[in-house]
Design a protein around this motif. Structure first.
Motif, short mmCIF file in Angstrom:
data_model
loop_
_atom_site.label_atom_id
_atom_site.label_comp_id
_atom_site.label_asym_id
_atom_site.label_seq_id
_atom_site.Cartn_x
_atom_site.Cartn_y
_atom_site.Cartn_z
N UNK A 172 -28.68 18.09 42.29
CA UNK A 172 -29.09 19.29 42.47
C UNK A 172 -30.40 19.38 43.50
N UNK A 223 -25.50 21.51 47.79
CA UNK A 223 -23.94 22.11 47.31
C UNK A 223 -22.82 21.47 48.01
N UNK A 253 -22.25 18.28 46.00
CA UNK A 253 -22.09 18.30 44.69
C UNK A 253 -20.59 18.20 44.19
N UNK A 254 -20.16 17.17 43.65
CA UNK A 254 -18.87 16.67 43.25
C UNK A 254 -18.21 17.57 42.31
N UNK A 255 -19.03 18.12 41.54
CA UNK A 255 -18.40 18.94 40.34
C UNK A 255 -18.31 20.10 40.68
N UNK A 256 -18.92 20.54 41.79
CA UNK A 256 -18.34 22.21 42.16
C UNK A 256 -19.00 23.02 41.18
N UNK A 257 -19.88 22.79 40.26
CA UNK A 257 -20.36 23.76 39.40
C UNK A 257 -21.63 24.33 39.62
N UNK A 258 -22.18 23.87 40.85
CA UNK A 258 -23.80 24.51 41.53
C UNK A 258 -23.36 25.63 42.13
N UNK A 259 -24.18 26.51 41.86
CA UNK A 259 -24.46 27.84 42.78
C UNK A 259 -25.32 27.92 43.75
N UNK A 270 -28.73 29.69 42.93
CA UNK A 270 -29.35 28.70 41.75
C UNK A 270 -30.24 27.59 42.75
N UNK A 271 -29.44 27.06 43.57
CA UNK A 271 -29.79 25.77 44.17
C UNK A 271 -30.92 26.24 45.20
#
Lengths: 279, 260, 329, 384
Positions: free
Chosen positions: C35, C259, C262-268, C271-272
């Motif tokens: 993040x 972004x 980010x491997x999980x793809x959960x960040x927007x 927000x970042x």
């Protein structure tokens, strides 16, 4: 290096001893002694290899450190045990068993429900229910209630399925015999079907006994008061108190095994007539 | 004498149990010649099955000697000198009939082509040709037992040991199989050891009937059959047959009396 | 198929890159998931600052169960991002971690409370339930409570501590009066959930005078005797700080880079971007050199832990200026 | 199936649907007061079961009447089962929606109080069924989230890669980090690898235990003990240790997954390898078969049915292991990582979507093993 060689020697001795034991006259003592020797061999090898290869104790502490931590923090371990096992696991276990058992009886009365619920129950039993832990922590709060809830949902379906299967276990001839006596539903339930179901029910109870503790500990990873076995394990690693973490794991393993053992013991007493319990 | 196939002298076998020793066999002396059909009869616990198992090296005697084809039972087993038929057919559910018969042949390392030929041969012998590719559970109980006899015959052992092979079958099938067994015996000229608890079956099949009694297991009487080798089913109503049956029954009773 | 192909490709590239530049490998273990908190490192990687320094850097994201100190002890990383309290505590346990650079000047940690729970000042904490993170993050809180003279064992004159999960549910659902938040992250989750800033009261550790140093770079002391390692870290710190300064100036672009990684793809991205804006405030005061006054305040705060202080003695040699001096001057 | 049977099915389903909706509505009305949540959930469950049994009893009665009246032929068993499953599923969904109202209502009221407005019942329902971060999302919200993170995500990526070569676009779409399909694939690959490790290890241990008394005596009890250790506690340490020797990514997850899946395989295989009875073993003796021959020709084939039973449990355990591993090694992605991230950001929809996909994965895995079991057993002649 010498320590690692010593570990290999210990292994050879332990294994040799076990082979020797296995050639002795068979008896109950044999497997117990063998298992203990094997366990002790592993522990000594662990100690020697960790010390010999210079593995940092913050990665894998040697058993001597774990024993030491065990001895010096019995109060912490006891508090954690009460929080997780006595409150979370036992409450959840009792509630889960009772709920599953009563549901099984309700289902048993109707062919319709059995057909509808069993396939779904089988499906749910195979799901990674552990993923529900964070959700249940969110619903039932941080204290042991949410842990008990996780235990309940984890053990519900295994017990339900086993009980329903067990209630079908009495063979046709025995059921026909009950019919010739004009026995009522309840009479035939208590005199024939429940005893016949007991081995199945106990099978479910045994599976549940190992699931219960794991469920409670996992749930504590997602939020807890500052006491509990899962809390200690997860925070201990962060504080590099690995010896305490391992002591807690030992407690968990012993508690889990003992729980399983007690259920198995009750099973042996209650279903002594079943072929699997006879020598 | 060359013709002696099985010879037991002072054979003893004692099992140690929690309730003390059990004398399964005590001082058993017995000689079986080549080509004989010997039945062992007696109440349960008399050691007839145990005796057969000693011959097959499935049990080790605690005293006395026993020779099979002039060898110890172990050597005989290694040389595959006998075929053994158990009480139940014991066919593997995951193998077809021909696969089941091939099983011992595979274990003995017989070449594939020869295996095929042997299987055809024995299937014909037990009248099961055409059922090669059926699975055991697709056959009746009698047919399964015939397949298991075929399996014991497949590797051309001289001796056939049968432990109550027809015990679980109904009377009609049993008669039929008895008849076929005699036919097979005549064709192959094997030496057969046959455990049974049916007097008519023993009399009908055997050239020699060994009567045994329990506690301790021992031979009380050996009755040589006077029946001809050719035996149609209705021989069982002949006076000769009934006389033999009577002698066997008497022998069994005698064994029972001195037990009491 | 695609994954295999990419894997092979990147493997070949890495090999090729190694052969071409003979680049030095550096593995960085982060304290938490990918993040904007770690934007500087990702920017340095993406913009090629590490390449320019002849470094081949692998960034390993962390997570709730990953203790950076444990990873470095196991040899899984050359350098880790960690908070000073947990690094000093590890040092006291025999794991000699040394701070080589301090990109974060200020602390972003705070306790966020609901006004309707009756909290206006720190004096109102007594008898309340407070949510705290563990896994090494509890040390600043414990020393603050010791500072306030509140016990953490529950009871009316102390506070009841709750091991907070990784979200702010306890405050939303009224299970706790206050929860731990970071200025750049969890606080905004509360706002996003629908509570307004007016309904909340925040206690920043920075304002309470109990701030401890957060994200710093730590290495094992034994490695510092190796000049080659020191040189490698010098180049690493120089490139990382360049990344940080670029991120401060280009928050939107930096957030987009994060972004991507980010491997999980959960960040927007929303927000970042916001997080990057807040992070920039914390890194702004630092060029990467550890301020010894800040260090002393952290140590004092940790020593003043009452009955059960986080560390029992002032640490020796827990930081070094060698690398920042070489890298930045 | 004739028309009358179909008609019966339709009537029954309608009755069930209506009754279930009544349950839902009733539960909501009854529970709209305040109080301790756990108690209410329990009460709702009891209430649900009561009504459920009542409706059920009615159905059974009418069913009996139908059967005895002999007016029409009896509907077949398959239809009966189908209707039964449909009924239960409907009730579950109805209860789900009801609980969504119960669990999400506090937040709705909280918002209303802070905003200073009153909520009517229909507004309450509308709000609780459409919150952004609900405590319990409704099934349609979860389905929407799954579609958003698979289909819509793929479509977006497809558009963004406009102009690239076709195959590259496909691989871009499949490799998209925002796409749940990729995460499911990551979890699946860790599960499969762990499953293979675990099964192999389990079979080897079982062979050793069956053939070696010393191993039977000493190893078996510890195999059981190993399963009482909470694996999640060990997971971070396993990862650190494996990391230290240079293994990362898929392998540590697979190791955890193998740790969970080897146990049922050991237990089942030991049972299976010991399943040949003494007669079959004696038979082998009479042929002078070697130990290896007994193993390959008798013990191993005889253990196949037991093996498959264990494999079904093992593959489910493998999946749990992979997910547990991902909760710890969240940086590599996977369904477990999605659950954790969802939890971290309080995004319940992400958790539920990952949970449902994991459930679907479990169903696919278990039924594939079941299919393999049926085919193998049929070919081996076990099925009659």
């Amino acid at each position: 290096m010498t320590l690692i060689l010593a570990a290999l020697v210990v292994w050879a001795i332990g294994w040799g001893l076990n082979i020797w034991i296995s050639h002795q006259k068979p008896g109950r003592w044999q497997s117990i002694v063998s298992a203990i020797i094997f366990g002790i061999t592993l522990v000594i090898m662990w100690e020697l290899i960790v010390r010999g290869s210079g593995i940092s104790p913050v990665i894998l502490p040697p058993p001597s450190m774990i024993i030491n931590a065990f001895a010096t923090s019995t109060d912490i371990l006891a508090a954690d045990f009460i929080q997780t096992f006595m409150k979370g696991v036992l409450t959840g276990y009792a509630m889960g068993c009772a709920a599953a058992f009563l549901t099984a009886l309700a289902i048993d009365r109707s062919d319709f429900l059995k057909r509808g619920l069993l396939p779904i129950g089988n499906f749910v039993a195979a799901l990674p229910i552990i993923g529900m832990a964070p959700i249940l922590v969110m619903w039932f709060g941080f204290d042991w209630h949410s842990k008990a809830a996780v235990v309940v949902i984890m053990i519900f379906f295994p017990i339900l399925i086993n009980t329903v299967q067990g209630l079908d276990a009495a063979d046709k001839m025995q059921k026909d015999l009950m019919r010739t006596y004009a026995a009522s539903y309840w009479q035939s339930l208590f005199k024939l079907r429940l005893p016949a179901a007991a081995p199945f029910i106990f099978n479910g109870l045994k599976i549940a006994s190992t699931l219960a503790l794991i469920g409670a500990i996992v749930a504590e990873f997602f939020g807890s008061p500052i006491v509990g076995m899962g809390f200690r394990i997860s925070t201990g690693a962060g504080r590099l108190e690995l010896d305490l973490v391992w002591a807690e794991i030992v407690v968990a393993a012993v508690a889990g095994s003992a729980f399983y053992g007690i259920v198995a013991l009750i099973e042996r007493k209650a279903t002594f007539w079943h072929p699997s319990q006879r020598k | 004498m060359d013709d002696i196939v099985i010879k037991a002298e002072n054979l003893c076998l004692t099992f140690e149990t929690n309730d003390g020793p059990v004398h399964a066999l005590k001082d058993v002396d017995l000689t079986i010649d080549k080509g004989e059909f010997v039945s062992f009869i007696g109440p349960s616990g008399c050691g007839k099955t145990t005796f057969l198992r000693v011959l097959a090296d499935l049990e080790t005697p605690t005293g006395g000697t026993v020779c099979v084809n002039g060898m110890t039972p172990r050597e005989a087993r290694r040389k595959r000198a006998y075929g053994f038929v158990f009480q139940a057919a014991g066919l593997y559910p995951w193998r077809t009939i021909s696969g089941n018969i091939k099983l011992p042949l595979e274990i003995m390392g017989i070449p594939r082509a020869e295996q095929k030929q042997l299987v055809e041969e024995v299937l014909d012998l037990v009248h099961l040709s055409g059922f090669e590719n059926k699975f055991p559970w697709q056959l009746s109980g009698g047919m399964q037992q015939r397949a298991s006899i075929a399996r014991a015959l497949a590797f051309h052992a001289d001796i056939l040991l049968m432990d109550e092979p027809f015990g679980a079958l109904d009377e009609i099938v049993r008669d039929h199989l008895n008849e076929q067994l005699l036919e097979l015996w005549a064709k192959t000229n094997k030496t057969i050891g046959f455990v049974t608890h049916s007097i008519p079956e023993a009399v009908y099949l055997s050239t020699k009937i060994v009567v045994m009694s329990p506690r301790p297991g021992r031979v009380t009487e050996v009755i040589e059959s006077t029946l001809p080798k050719e035996r149609p089913l209705d021989i069982r109503e002949s006076p000769e047959f009934l006389d033999l049956a009577h002698r066997v029954r008497e022998g069994l009773r005698a064994g029972h009396e001195d037990d009491a | 198929m695609n994954i295999v192909k990419t894997g092979l490709l990147s493997g070949a590239l890495a090999l090729g890159g190694f052969a071409a530049h003979a680049a030095d490998d550096v593995t960085l273990q982060l304290k938490w998931v990918t993040q904007a908190q770690f934007a500087g490192y990702y920017v340095a990687l993406e913009n090629g600052y590490y390449d320019d320094e002849g470094l081949n850097v692998e960034i390993k994201a962390g997570g709730p169960d990953v203790a950076p100190s444990q990873v470095i002890a196991g040899g899984g990383a050359d350098v880790v991002v960690d908070w000073m309290p947990s690094a000093l505590s590890a040092r006291e346990k025999g794991l000699a971690l040394v701070n080589i650079a301090q990109p974060f000047k200020s602390s972003g940690m705070m306790l966020t409370c609901r006004r309707d729970a009756g909290i206006e000042t720190t004096a109102d904490f007594a008898g309340e339930t407070l949510g705290v993170w563990f896994y090494g993050n509890e040390f600043p809180f414990l020393s603050w409570m010791a500072h306030l003279g509140l016990s953490t064992d529950g009871g009316d004159d102390g506070v009841t501590v709750l091991k907070q999960g990784f979200n702010v549910d306890p405050i939303l659902q009224g299970q706790a009066a206050c929860v731990s938040t970071m200025t750049y992250n969890e606080y905004w989750q509360i706002i996003d959930a629908g509570l307004t800033p007016e309904e909340l009261i925040v206690f920043k550790y920075q304002d309470q005078g109990v701030a401890t140093l957060e994200d710093g770079l730590y290495v094992l002391e034994e490695n510092l005797s190796d000049p080659e390692f020191v040189d490698r870290m010098t180049r690493f710190v120089r490139a990382s700080m360049a990344g940080w300064k670029w991120a401060e100036e280009n928050p939107d672009a930096a957030a987009a880079i994060v972004i991507e990684y980010d491997e999980t793809g959960a960040q927007t991205i929303e927000h970042q971007t916001r997080m990057m804006g807040e992070i920039a405030k914390l890194t702004a005061g630092s060029n990467g050199t550890l301020d010894e006054a800040d260090y002393q305040r952290t140590v004092d705060s940790l020593l003043a832990g009452g009955d059960d202080p986080v560390i029992t003695a002032a640490p020796e040699g827990a930081f070094t200026h060698i690398i920042t001096d070489a890298a930045l001057n | 199936m004739d028309v009358s049977q179909l008609l019966f099915g339709v009537i029954v389903s309608t009755v069930l649907l209506i009754s279930s909706l009544i349950i839902a509505a009733f539960a909501v009305l009854w529970l709209s007061g305040t109080g301790y949540l756990g108690v209410k959930v329990l009460a709702a469950a009891v209430l649900g079961v009561l009504i459920f049994s009542g409706v059920n009893a009615f159905l059974v009665k009418s069913w009996t009447w139908w059967k005895e009246s002999k007016i029409r032929p009896l509907p077949d068993k398959k239809l009966f089962s189908f209707v039964a499953i449909l009924y239960v599923v409907t009730v579950i969904f109805a209860l789900w929606y009801a609980f969504a109202i119960v669990l999400n209502k506090n937040w709705a009221y909280d918002k209303a109080t802070r905003g200073g407005y009153e909520l009517s019942f229909s507004e309450l329902v509308a709000d609780t069924w459409s919150q952004k971060k609900p405590r319990l999302p409704t099934p349609d919200q979860v389905a929407g989230e799954i579609w958003k993170s698979t289909g819509t995500a793929a479509a977006k990526k497809w558009e963004r890669t406009e102009g690239d070569p076709f195959l590259e676009r496909i691989s871009e779409v499949l490799g998209d980090k925002r796409n749940l399909i990729r995460h499911a694939w990551l979890t699946l690959s860790a599960t499969m690898l762990g499953f293979v490790f675990g099964t192999g290890l389990g079979i080897l241990l079982a062979v050793g235990i069956v053939h070696n008394r010393a191993m039977d005596n000493s190893v078996m009890p510890w195999v059981i003990t190993s399963q009482t250790i909470p694996i999640l506690a060990l997971a971070p340490m396993i990862i650190v240790v494996l990391n230290a020797v240079g293994l990362s990514g898929l392998i540590p997850k697979a190791v955890i997954s193998a740790y969970l899946s080897f146990f049922p395989v050991v237990v089942g295989m030991v049972k299976g390898l010991r399943s040949p009875d003494s007669m079959q073993l004696d038979q082998m003796r009479t042929w002078f078969a070697s130990k290896a021959q007994i193993f390959w020709k008798l013990r191993l084939p005889a253990s196949v049915p037991y093996l498959f039973t264990s494999l079904k449990i093992g593959v489910a355990a493998s999946l749990v292991g992979a997910i547990v591993g991902e909760l710890t090694i969240s940086q590599d992605g996977g369904l477990g990582a999605r659950m954790l991230q969802g939890n971290y950001y309080g995004a319940t929809l992400i958790i539920w979507a990952a949970l449902i996909v994991a459930a679907a994965l479990a169903a696919v895995l278990v039924s594939s093993v079941g299919l393999a079991e049926r085919v193998t057993k049929k070919r081996m002649g076990f099925v009659q």
